[in-house]
Design a protein around this motif. Structure first.
Motif, mmCIF file in Angstrom:
data_model
loop_
_atom_site.group_PDB
_atom_site.id
_atom_site.type_symbol
_atom_site.label_atom_id
_atom_site.label_comp_id
_atom_site.label_asym_id
_atom_site.label_seq_id
_atom_site.Cartn_x
_atom_site.Cartn_y
_atom_site.Cartn_z
ATOM 1 N N THR A 21 10.557 23.890 -23.431
ATOM 2 C CA THR A 21 9.399 24.633 -22.935
ATOM 3 C C THR A 21 8.128 24.256 -23.687
ATOM 4 O OG1 THR A 21 9.906 26.466 -24.446
ATOM 5 C CG2 THR A 21 10.792 26.604 -22.217
ATOM 6 N N TYR A 46 3.193 30.683 -21.076
ATOM 7 C CA TYR A 46 4.560 30.187 -20.963
ATOM 8 C C TYR A 46 5.411 30.812 -22.057
ATOM 9 C CZ TYR A 46 2.522 26.427 -18.107
ATOM 10 O OH TYR A 46 1.862 25.714 -17.143
ATOM 11 N N CYS A 76 12.305 22.339 -17.614
ATOM 12 C CA CYS A 76 11.213 22.392 -16.633
ATOM 13 C C CYS A 76 11.383 21.178 -15.724
ATOM 14 C CB CYS A 76 9.847 22.340 -17.324
ATOM 15 S SG CYS A 76 9.634 23.563 -18.638
#
Length: 510
Positions: A219, A244, A257
């Protein structure tokens, strides 16, 4: 991970909604765009991506909406979304690949690779095998421990150490309970065997060979991408972009992702027994191992009225539907929910990505697409799910209004606010500090492992306080302070079920 996260929405039996439709096979060709554009408006979803794979080919790959609310940049086939718990299938597949290479066995004890691994139940920690980690049967309640582990400043090593402080709700291997920290632990076995980190192993052995060139394992890399969506959620009824989440300490459970284009390559390989053209990228035996039932999740009543069992393999939920075996998973992290569904016997795959965590479209649409292929009646699942969602949302807003109205009455707390201040400790989480807030009539709670987050606590009268977290994903709750021997002894902390269902009892230590 929503989380199912890291999170899974239960099935709803729809009645009275079936409509005749002459040719259901035309849904994708003739109706999908209208359906999606209406659904994005009704669900307030900024952006989405949909892919259907059939018989080794991409039948549909479409994108809708924008990357971020208020901007005009449209989602395209290579735009990144966080996929949350759809990461788990990658982790389980990687370990099954290592088993195929005879570098480990899924029945090896966890302590063979991570000697420091312990559970509160000493015998369970000593007996746990890799397979137990990958099918959620340590005895933890669903999401147990995630308040401590999710979006915190802990390292992966520290998460594994703290797992030994979790008081499992169920006896070892007696009941299924979704455990993100178990998948982290499983992922950390990979570097012990290969010398490569979990993220490097996935990149070299799955992402690159499949041509998933835009996919990120961590992330922390998301903000660096030029072609990415923003995360969104609803705060007091208002849709807004949010930061995020940073869950790389739990990466093997939910950090990947990816784009709809890259995810199509993953799904096509899984449906073709691991092949890409003539190349065998993933051993067929590894895929089969992850699809083998390991545990019973629950009895479910399907949308078509069938009653069946929901099972769990390794990184996949397993179900029957209308005579078809489904291999599927949802993924949810802050601001995102996604869905991946495989119907191996039909060589059918469905992928849905969205950039808000406040929708059930990802679930409704997959049933719509499957019903079209299975020639079942049209039910308009999105509308039914939306009605259910709005009812729940209205109930939540009513409860919150009553609490805010109680705060406005300025009911006195049992003790002066200064008496509640000080340092509190929970054996699993660690430290929490309570001080007088920015306003003199409220408290402020700060948490050791969430340095960017705080919560405000306002008196509801007596020793109950209305608490609102600065991070909306952690929700709102009522915290009761407790007494022992006539003295203030602690407080019960409860975050949103999206994060964790189990409450935490903090003792006042200073």
């Amino acid at each position: 991970m929503k989380k199912i996260f890291f999170f899974c929405i239960g099935f709803i039996l729809l009645t009275g909604m079936a409509k005749a439709q002459a040719d259901r096979n035309n849904f994708l060709r003739d109706s999908l765009d209208v359906y999606m554009n209406r659904a994005l408006t009704n669900w307030r979803i900024p952006g989405a991506a949909v892919c259907v794979v059939k018989d080794g080919k991409v039948v549909v790959m479409k994108t809708y909406g924008v990357k971020e609310l208020g901007l005009t940049n449209k989602v395209d086939e290579n735009t990144l979304f966080m996929i949350g718990s759809n990461t788990k299938a990658f982790t389980a597949t990687a370990l099954a690949m290592l088993q195929d290479k005879k570098l480990l066995s899924l029945d090896d004890k966890v302590t063979k690779y991570i000697p420091e691994f312990k559970l509160d139940n000493k015998a369970a920690g000593e007996q746990a095998i890799i397979r137990d980690l990958l099918c959620h049967r340590l005895g933890f309640q669903t999401f147990q421990g995630d308040f401590t582990f999710y979006n915190t400043n802990l390292s992966r090593r520290e998460v594994i150490e703290k797992m030994g402080h979790v008081k499992a709700v169920y006896p070892f291997r007696t009941k299924w309970g979704y455990t993100n920290s178990a998948f982290l632990t499983a992922g950390e076995i990979i570097p012990k065997v290969t010398g490569k980190s979990w993220e490097a192993y996935l990149k070299d052995n799955i992402f690159a060979p499949l041509g998933m060139t835009n996919t990120l394992a961590l992330t922390a890399q998301m903000p660096q991408s030029l072609n990415r969506t923003a995360a969104h959620t609803l705060v007091d009824g208002r849709l807004m972009a949010i930061p995020y989440c940073q869950i790389d300490a739990l990466a093997p459970a939910g950090a990947i992702c990816s784009s709809i284009n890259d995810m199509s390559k993953w799904v096509m390989a899984l449906l073709d027994n691991g092949k890409v053209g003539s190349r065998q990228v993933i051993p067929a035996a590894a895929i089969a191992a992850t699809h083998e039932p390991q545990d019973v999740v629950k009895s479910i009543r399907h949308l078509n009225g069938e009653t069946n069992y929901e099972l769990y393999g390794m990184g996949w939920f397993l179900q029957d539907y209308a005579g078809h075996r489904l291999v599927m998973h949802d993924g949810g992290v802050n601001g995102y929910v996604s869905s991946v569904t495989l119907v191996p016997q039909d060589r059918l795959g469905i992928i849905i990505l969205t950039n808000t965590d406040q929708n059930s479209l990802y679930e409704a649409l997959r049933w719509e697409i499957m019903d079209a292929y299975f020639k079942l009646p049209y039910r308009n699942y999105s509308e039914a799910y939306l009605n259910f969602f709005k009812t729940n949302q209205a109930n939540d807003q009513l409860i919150d209004k009553k609490l805010r109205d109680s705060v406005a009455l300025h009911l006195p707390s049992a003790l002066p606010l200064t008496a509640y201040t000080g340092k509190y400790f929970n054996d699993l989480y660690g430290n929490m500090t309570v001080s007088i807030g920015g306003e003199l009539d409220q408290l402020q709670l700060r948490f050791e492992h969430h340095p960017k987050m705080f919560a405000t606590a306002q008196p509801l009268g007596g020793n109950r306080f209305y608490v609102v977290f600065s991070d909306p994903e952690f929700g709102k709750a009522v915290f009761p302070f407790t007494f022992s021997g006539g003295k203030l002894s602690g407080v019960r902390v409860k975050v949103a079920d999206f994060i964790e269902q189990t409450p935490y009892d903090f003792k006042k230590v200073q």
